[in-house]
Design a protein around this motif. Structure first.
Motif, PDB file in Angstrom:
ATOM      1  N   GLY A   1      34.369 -38.789  -2.827  1.00  0.00           N
ATOM      2  CA  GLY A   1      33.226 -38.948  -3.713  1.00  0.00           C
ATOM      3  C   GLY A   1      32.895 -40.400  -3.990  1.00  0.00           C
ATOM      4  O   GLY A   1      31.726 -40.804  -3.963  1.00  0.00           O
ATOM      5  N   SER A   2      33.903 -41.211  -4.240  1.00  0.00           N
ATOM      6  CA  SER A   2      33.660 -42.619  -4.534  1.00  0.00           C
ATOM      7  C   SER A   2      33.262 -43.400  -3.285  1.00  0.00           C
ATOM      8  O   SER A   2      32.331 -44.206  -3.305  1.00  0.00           O
ATOM      9  CB  SER A   2      34.911 -43.240  -5.167  1.00  0.00           C
TER      10      SER A   2
ATOM     11  N   ALA B   1      33.316 -49.398  -5.848  1.00  0.00           N
ATOM     12  CA  ALA B   1      33.416 -47.998  -5.438  1.00  0.00           C
ATOM     13  C   ALA B   1      34.445 -47.822  -4.327  1.00  0.00           C
ATOM     14  O   ALA B   1      35.231 -46.868  -4.323  1.00  0.00           O
ATOM     15  CB  ALA B   1      32.055 -47.480  -4.993  1.00  0.00           C
ATOM     16  N   LEU B   2      34.445 -48.731  -3.363  1.00  0.00           N
ATOM     17  CA  LEU B   2      35.414 -48.652  -2.263  1.00  0.00           C
ATOM     18  C   LEU B   2      36.836 -48.916  -2.750  1.00  0.00           C
ATOM     19  O   LEU B   2      37.796 -48.361  -2.202  1.00  0.00           O
ATOM     20  CB  LEU B   2      35.031 -49.629  -1.158  1.00  0.00           C
ATOM     21  N   THR B   3      36.978 -49.762  -3.764  1.00  0.00           N
ATOM     22  CA  THR B   3      38.302 -50.013  -4.341  1.00  0.00           C
ATOM     23  C   THR B   3      38.876 -48.741  -4.947  1.00  0.00           C
ATOM     24  O   THR B   3      40.064 -48.429  -4.785  1.00  0.00           O
ATOM     25  CB  THR B   3      38.220 -51.117  -5.407  1.00  0.00           C
TER      26      THR B   3
ATOM     27  N   PHE C   1      42.118 -50.689 -14.412  1.00  0.00           N
ATOM     28  CA  PHE C   1      40.925 -50.615 -13.589  1.00  0.00           C
ATOM     29  C   PHE C   1      39.691 -51.311 -14.154  1.00  0.00           C
ATOM     30  O   PHE C   1      38.956 -51.962 -13.417  1.00  0.00           O
ATOM     31  CB  PHE C   1      40.582 -49.149 -13.307  1.00  0.00           C
ATOM     32  N   LEU C   2      39.406 -51.161 -15.455  1.00  0.00           N
ATOM     33  CA  LEU C   2      38.120 -51.627 -15.968  1.00  0.00           C
ATOM     34  C   LEU C   2      37.883 -53.128 -15.779  1.00  0.00           C
ATOM     35  O   LEU C   2      36.850 -53.515 -15.230  1.00  0.00           O
ATOM     36  CB  LEU C   2      37.970 -51.232 -17.435  1.00  0.00           C
ATOM     37  N   PRO C   3      38.780 -54.009 -16.223  1.00  0.00           N
ATOM     38  CA  PRO C   3      38.517 -55.438 -16.005  1.00  0.00           C
ATOM     39  C   PRO C   3      38.442 -55.792 -14.525  1.00  0.00           C
ATOM     40  O   PRO C   3      37.621 -56.622 -14.121  1.00  0.00           O
ATOM     41  CB  PRO C   3      39.711 -56.122 -16.685  1.00  0.00           C
ATOM     42  N   LEU C   4      39.289 -55.162 -13.699  1.00  0.00           N
ATOM     43  CA  LEU C   4      39.270 -55.429 -12.272  1.00  0.00           C
ATOM     44  C   LEU C   4      37.932 -55.025 -11.659  1.00  0.00           C
ATOM     45  O   LEU C   4      37.305 -55.799 -10.918  1.00  0.00           O
ATOM     46  CB  LEU C   4      40.411 -54.675 -11.587  1.00  0.00           C
ATOM     47  N   LEU C   5      37.483 -53.817 -11.974  1.00  0.00           N
ATOM     48  CA  LEU C   5      36.231 -53.341 -11.404  1.00  0.00           C
ATOM     49  C   LEU C   5      35.035 -54.149 -11.904  1.00  0.00           C
ATOM     50  O   LEU C   5      34.108 -54.438 -11.143  1.00  0.00           O
ATOM     51  CB  LEU C   5      36.044 -51.857 -11.724  1.00  0.00           C
ATOM     52  N   ALA C   6      35.058 -54.516 -13.188  1.00  0.00           N
ATOM     53  CA  ALA C   6      33.971 -55.348 -13.719  1.00  0.00           C
ATOM     54  C   ALA C   6      33.932 -56.697 -13.009  1.00  0.00           C
ATOM     55  O   ALA C   6      32.851 -57.215 -12.688  1.00  0.00           O
ATOM     56  CB  ALA C   6      34.152 -55.546 -15.222  1.00  0.00           C
TER      57      ALA C   6
ATOM     58  N   ALA D   1      42.749 -44.255  -4.507  1.00  0.00           N
ATOM     59  CA  ALA D   1      43.056 -42.823  -4.507  1.00  0.00           C
ATOM     60  C   ALA D   1      43.790 -42.417  -3.237  1.00  0.00           C
ATOM     61  O   ALA D   1      44.762 -41.654  -3.274  1.00  0.00           O
ATOM     62  CB  ALA D   1      41.768 -42.018  -4.662  1.00  0.00           C
ATOM     63  N   LEU D   2      43.347 -42.933  -2.103  1.00  0.00           N
ATOM     64  CA  LEU D   2      44.003 -42.597  -0.835  1.00  0.00           C
ATOM     65  C   LEU D   2      45.438 -43.104  -0.778  1.00  0.00           C
ATOM     66  O   LEU D   2      46.322 -42.441  -0.221  1.00  0.00           O
ATOM     67  CB  LEU D   2      43.205 -43.179   0.336  1.00  0.00           C
ATOM     68  N   LEU D   3      45.683 -44.262  -1.362  1.00  0.00           N
ATOM     69  CA  LEU D   3      47.034 -44.822  -1.338  1.00  0.00           C
ATOM     70  C   LEU D   3      48.029 -43.973  -2.126  1.00  0.00           C
ATOM     71  O   LEU D   3      49.221 -43.952  -1.804  1.00  0.00           O
ATOM     72  CB  LEU D   3      47.018 -46.246  -1.906  1.00  0.00           C
TER      73      LEU D   3
END
Length: 408
Positions: A75-76, A155-157, A138-143, A162-164
């Protein structure tokens, strides 16, 4: 391994709060449209929970969690190819909602019921606090990724993370203590083993538990209170705090860091709540938590500013301690009132949590579109929290009749 899965699920689910403004700028979609996708995600995140609990009874936690992670990754990852808002609703709303819902709090209830007899409340608090850690990581990293690169990188991160985790789940997560030749922590080693799960289908098991629970007043009080819990956490603050702060001039990365601090303090608050749940009446704990939350939300609109001044930091600390402190006492009440079906019934109570979250996520976006401010949404959520206090205190103890019934 259960904790790692829960941390990941919370982090993946929390991502839309970082993506609202980038998607608005990239595609020209309104906040109401983007909030509709978030609402779908929140509804499925909750509605999946009781069915996932029933699937875990029949097929095991390991298979269900691994499958859920694959759904999140798909999905992501596929969002980078989307060109229309319906695709956002399908990918982030449906696929990620189903995946994260299968690793939600019903998983916590199932895991603690199988692996612990003593200290269930405390362990529930620790695992639930994993959700806060997910936000923290996740939040600070994604921001930062969104600001430095693009929303697609974020999104790819999520998809890659999830796959890892999938091979780790398949390798390390065990469905039952008997798989390792041991008993649940605190269990009598001479006690007869628990009866195996019924061979009926997962859907029938989940719906049957709902049918039986729905005949009780306690279920509706728990579900109503937890719907308000979802509305005031994931739905409003979790989804709209970052854009609301940005409306007042605060940089997105700063707002994301503040929301991550909520996660830091929630680790302390939820573990403490689990400890308290082992010792005190969970009904009173819920009543206190909801009352304090309502009062703090009604103060929040006055605290937004371009810089995180001391009053906002006090709110973050206070709200963080209360964020999901409601979970251990709610699970305990489901276990007390519904016995062996407690985990599945909690799944349905948690579904109401997400319905509440979905409703206010959409309404708050529409309020912002029409009025230019989130203030009305925060005031309304505060009043709802006070109503949840009354619902919690109205729950009776198992086996205790209300006085008006005795008088009849």
């Amino acid at each position: 391994m259960a904790l790692v899965s829960i941390v990941g699920a919370a982090g993946f689910r929390a991502t839309p709060g970082v993506l609202i403004e980038p998607l608005e700028q990239a595609f020209g979609w309104s906040r109401g449209t983007i909030s509709a996708a978030v609402s779908i995600n929140l509804v499925l995140y909750g509605l999946t929970s009781p069915f996932a609990a029933a699937l875990m009874e029949r097929f095991g936690m390991r298979r269900v969690v691994a499958g859920a992670l694959l759904l999140v990754a798909a999905g992501s990852g596929l969002t980078v190819f989307m060109t229309a808002s319906w695709q956002l609703m399908l990918l982030w709303g449906v696929l990620v909602g189903l995946g994260t819902g299968s690793m939600a709090l019903a998983f916590v209830a199932t895991f603690t019921n199988r692996w612990f007899v003593k200290h269930r409340g405390l362990v529930t608090g620790v695992l639930t606090a994993g959700g806060a850690a997910g936000q923290l990581v996740f939040l600070p990293l994604l921001a930062s990724l969104v600001q430095a690169y693009d929303w697609r990188v974020a999104a790819l991160t999520v998809a890659g993370s999830a796959l890892l985790v999938v091979p780790l789940v398949l390798w390390l997560l065990r469905d039952d203590p008997a798989d390792l030749g041991i008993t649940a922590y605190g269990a009598d080693p001479d006690a007869a083993p628990a009866a195996p799960a019924a061979s009926t289908g997962a859907a029938r098991r989940a719906l049957g538990a709902l049918r039986d629970a729905a005949k009780t007043r306690t279920f509706w009080l728990l579900a109503g209170g937890f719907a308000i819990c979802g509305a005031t956490t994931n739905g409003l603050v979790g989804t709209h705090f970052i854009p609301a702060a940005h409306d007042h001039g605060m940089p997105t990365t700063t707002a994301a860091s503040l929301l991550a601090l909520v996660g830091v303090f929630d680790i302390v608050g939820t573990i403490a709540s689990g400890w308290l749940t082992d010792r005190f009446d969970p009904r009173w704990l819920l009543g206190i938590y909801y009352a304090l939350r309502g009062l703090s939300l009604m103060l929040l609109p006055e605290l937004f500013a371009a810089d995180p001044h001391p009053s906002m930091l006090v709110f973050i600390l206070f709200y963080g301690l209360d964020w999901v402190a409601t979970v251990p006492p709610t699970i305990a009440l489901c276990r007390q009132h519904f016995g062996a079906s407690g985990a599945i019934v909690f799944g349905w109570v948690f579904a109401s949590h997400q319905f509440g979250a979905a409703g206010i996520a959409l309404v708050a976006g529409l309020v912002r579109d029409s009025s230019g401010s989130y203030a009305t949404a925060f005031y309304g959520a505060g009043l709802l929290s006070l109503a949840a206090t009354a619902m919690s205190l109205a729950i009776t103890r198992p086996g205790v009749l209300r006085r008006w019934r005795l008088a009849a």
